[in-house]
Design an enzyme around this catalytic site. Structure first.
Site, PDB file in Angstrom:
ATOM      1  N   CYS A 200       1.564  -1.019   0.157  1.00  0.00           N
ATOM      2  CA  CYS A 200      -0.023  -0.072   0.002  1.00  0.00           C
ATOM      3  C   CYS A 200       0.750   0.942  -0.350  1.00  0.00           C
ATOM      4  O   CYS A 200       0.493   2.273  -0.650  1.00  0.00           O
ATOM      5  CB  CYS A 200      -1.195  -0.325   0.686  1.00  0.00           C
ATOM      6  SG  CYS A 200      -0.364   0.064   2.298  1.00  0.00           S
TER       7      CYS A 200
ATOM      8  N   GLY B 106     -13.561   2.574   8.802  1.00  0.00           N
ATOM      9  CA  GLY B 106     -12.539   3.681   8.091  1.00  0.00           C
ATOM     10  C   GLY B 106     -11.771   3.770   8.436  1.00  0.00           C
ATOM     11  O   GLY B 106     -11.031   2.317   7.878  1.00  0.00           O
ATOM     12  N   GLN B 107     -10.596   4.807   7.659  1.00  0.00           N
ATOM     13  CA  GLN B 107      -9.762   4.342   7.730  1.00  0.00           C
ATOM     14  C   GLN B 107      -8.117   3.571   8.593  1.00  0.00           C
ATOM     15  O   GLN B 107      -7.458   2.820   8.360  1.00  0.00           O
ATOM     16  CB  GLN B 107      -8.237   5.623   7.256  1.00  0.00           C
ATOM     17  CG  GLN B 107      -7.459   6.073   7.080  1.00  0.00           C
ATOM     18  CD  GLN B 107      -6.756   7.594   6.626  1.00  0.00           C
ATOM     19  OE1 GLN B 107      -7.425   8.079   6.559  1.00  0.00           O
ATOM     20  NE2 GLN B 107      -5.683   7.702   5.873  1.00  0.00           N
ATOM     21  N   THR B 108      -8.646   4.101  10.357  1.00  0.00           N
ATOM     22  CA  THR B 108      -7.974   4.041  10.657  1.00  0.00           C
ATOM     23  C   THR B 108      -8.558   2.095  11.134  1.00  0.00           C
ATOM     24  O   THR B 108      -7.619   1.444  11.725  1.00  0.00           O
ATOM     25  CB  THR B 108      -7.938   4.571  12.762  1.00  0.00           C
ATOM     26  OG1 THR B 108      -7.780   5.888  12.277  1.00  0.00           O
ATOM     27  CG2 THR B 108      -7.427   3.336  13.552  1.00  0.00           C
TER      28      THR B 108
ATOM     29  N   GLU C 233       7.921  -0.987  11.444  1.00  0.00           N
ATOM     30  CA  GLU C 233       7.213  -1.531  11.353  1.00  0.00           C
ATOM     31  C   GLU C 233       7.362  -3.100  10.896  1.00  0.00           C
ATOM     32  O   GLU C 233       7.991  -2.890   9.592  1.00  0.00           O
ATOM     33  CB  GLU C 233       5.538  -1.300  10.423  1.00  0.00           C
ATOM     34  CG  GLU C 233       5.983  -0.625   9.727  1.00  0.00           C
ATOM     35  CD  GLU C 233       5.499  -1.385   8.707  1.00  0.00           C
ATOM     36  OE1 GLU C 233       5.054  -3.270   8.511  1.00  0.00           O
ATOM     37  OE2 GLU C 233       5.700  -1.626   7.393  1.00  0.00           O
ATOM     38  N   PRO C 234       7.557  -4.055  11.674  1.00  0.00           N
ATOM     39  CA  PRO C 234       6.994  -5.728  11.313  1.00  0.00           C
ATOM     40  C   PRO C 234       6.612  -6.474   9.735  1.00  0.00           C
ATOM     41  O   PRO C 234       7.054  -6.569   9.177  1.00  0.00           O
ATOM     42  CB  PRO C 234       6.765  -6.246  11.964  1.00  0.00           C
ATOM     43  CG  PRO C 234       5.450  -5.760  12.617  1.00  0.00           C
ATOM     44  CD  PRO C 234       6.385  -3.978  12.913  1.00  0.00           C
TER      45      PRO C 234
END
Length: 416
Positions: free
Chosen positions: A52, A192-194, A115-116
């Site tokens: 993304c 939503g986005q979150t 971030e993994p």
């Protein structure tokens, strides 16, 4: 054949999401992508990574001029002709490619530092390339060193333990409270986005089941459709969903609490509310069996971890630099050994042919001493032919550095 290592990339640092979406190669037929890119002249091997936040193509090529052809190939998959790839792409070459890939796999190039998930995505891309017979020996060695470096960074630093985004921090808090998350059911409220970001973080943990509840089920269905253990639900189903859930995370816009103490029994649960206004009643945390976090708790974790993550990032950078040095030294040895092997094979070919002719003459009664002298003279001429031609050419071009190098190779006096 002399190979060059390059990468072409479009990522979040230079391109907003609408641009990244246009140039994304995910969702396309992977085998078709590899067939088409390997069909381009001078493209020898390839690995395609599409997430993304970025789409990157790693390539072994035999001529740098092929970059324009690769851009034309990529542009062919863009739906909106107003987006031109030349306005957005970044080209990396040689050592820069390896350094970038190491940093990427270690999470240092991610939107959320450390971030993994990206390491798994890089591994998946590598596997697909191998499956499509698109990866060569050099590119394979690069990726193996990258994976080893990422493993070392994860084991020797705590960069993955210091979340700096709300969604990622929420998931990290949930992991801390529950052992063996693979046996747990997770309920996410809000698509939503979150909520979608939460969902993606949760899928990486491979829980037993993920339930996504939203006002409009279509949006939830779109997010969950590609995951086997995920299901979409209406908000009206919350009472039944909460009974199944071990972890409840809310990221939804509401004017009043949608989960209160009346929904829960004696089962221990983790409640995480990142909604503003709050969607989960704070009194849930007053029940002895429950753990409750709100946005303020998560923000406190984020602030506390920012400095820690910067420190861990600097440690990771040092590991990467050392790892790159190790890789380059090993590659030099491989190249050197290959050249030495080729040199001996060349010499064997020269000697074997002349030796066979000389032995045949001796067997036919010719003067052995004369034949051996002639054999030595011919070998001397053949062995020195290319070095002499090279030295003459270097002299014509004023390349004194090449002359000095060749003198050293043959043990000559470099001062003369």
């Amino acid at each position: 054949m002399n190979m060059a290592l390059i990468s072409l990339a479009i990522d979040y640092k230079k391109s907003p999401i609408e641009v990244r979406s246009e140039f994304a190669l995910s969702g396309l037929d992977v085998s078709m992508l590899y067939r088409s890119i390997l069909a381009i002249d001078n493209v020898v091997h390839a690995v395609i990574l599409s997430t993304c936040n970025r789409t990157e193509v790693y390539l072994e090529i035999s001529n740098l001029r092929v970059v324009d052809d690769i851009l034309v190939w990529w542009q062919g998959y863009v739906r909106n002709p107003n987006y031109k790839i030349k306005d957005y792409f970044k080209l990396r070459q040689g050592t820069e490619v390896i350094m970038h890939l190491m940093k990427l796999a270690c999470g240092l190039e991610s939107m959320v530092l450390g971030e993994p998930q990206i390491l798994g995505q890089v591994k998946d891309s590598y596997t697909l390339s191998k499956k499509n017979h698109a990866i060569g020996k050099e590119l394979d060695r690069v990726f193996q060193k990258v994976f080893a470096t990422a493993k070392r960074v994860r084991s020797e630093t705590r960069i993955g333990y210091c979340p700096v985004s709300v969604a990622f921090s929420a998931i990290t808090l949930a992991k801390r409270q529950l052992d063996n998350i693979s046996s747990k059911n997770v309920l996410i409220i809000g698509a939503g986005q979150t909520g979608e970001l939460l969902f993606r973080h949760v899928t990486a943990l491979a829980p037993k089941q993920i339930m996504l509840a939203n006002r409009t089920i279509e949006k939830a269905q779109k997010i969950t459709s590609v995951f086997r253990n995920a299901s979409a639900h209406y908000l009206s189903e919350l009472p039944q969903l909460i009974k199944k859930a071990d972890i409840i995370i809310a990221a939804v816009n509401v004017l009043e609490y949608i989960v209160t103490c009346k929904y829960v029994g004696d089962k221990p649960r983790v409640f995480i509310d990142i909604s503003i206004p709050q969607a989960l009643d704070p009194k849930l945390g007053e029940l002895e069996q429950n753990v409750y976090y709100c946005v303020d708790d998560i923000n406190a974790v984020i602030e506390d971890n920012k400095d820690k993550r910067k420190y861990e990032s600097s440690k990771a950078q040092k590991i990467i630099v050392k790892s790159l040095e190790e890789y380059l030294e090993k590659e030099k040895a491989i190249i050197s050994n290959s050249a030495i092997k080729e040199l001996f094979q060349k010499a064997d070919g020269l000697v074997d042919l002349s030796l066979e002719k000389s032995l045949a003459k001796i067997r036919n009664g010719k003067d052995a001493e004369e034949i051996i002298k002639r054999f030595a003279y011919e070998i001397k001429k053949k062995v020195l032919h290319y070095p002499v031609v090279g030295m003459k050419e270097a002299s014509k071009q004023g390349r004194s550095d090449c002359l000095v190098c060749m003198k050293r190779m043959f043990g000559l006096n470099v001062e003369k």
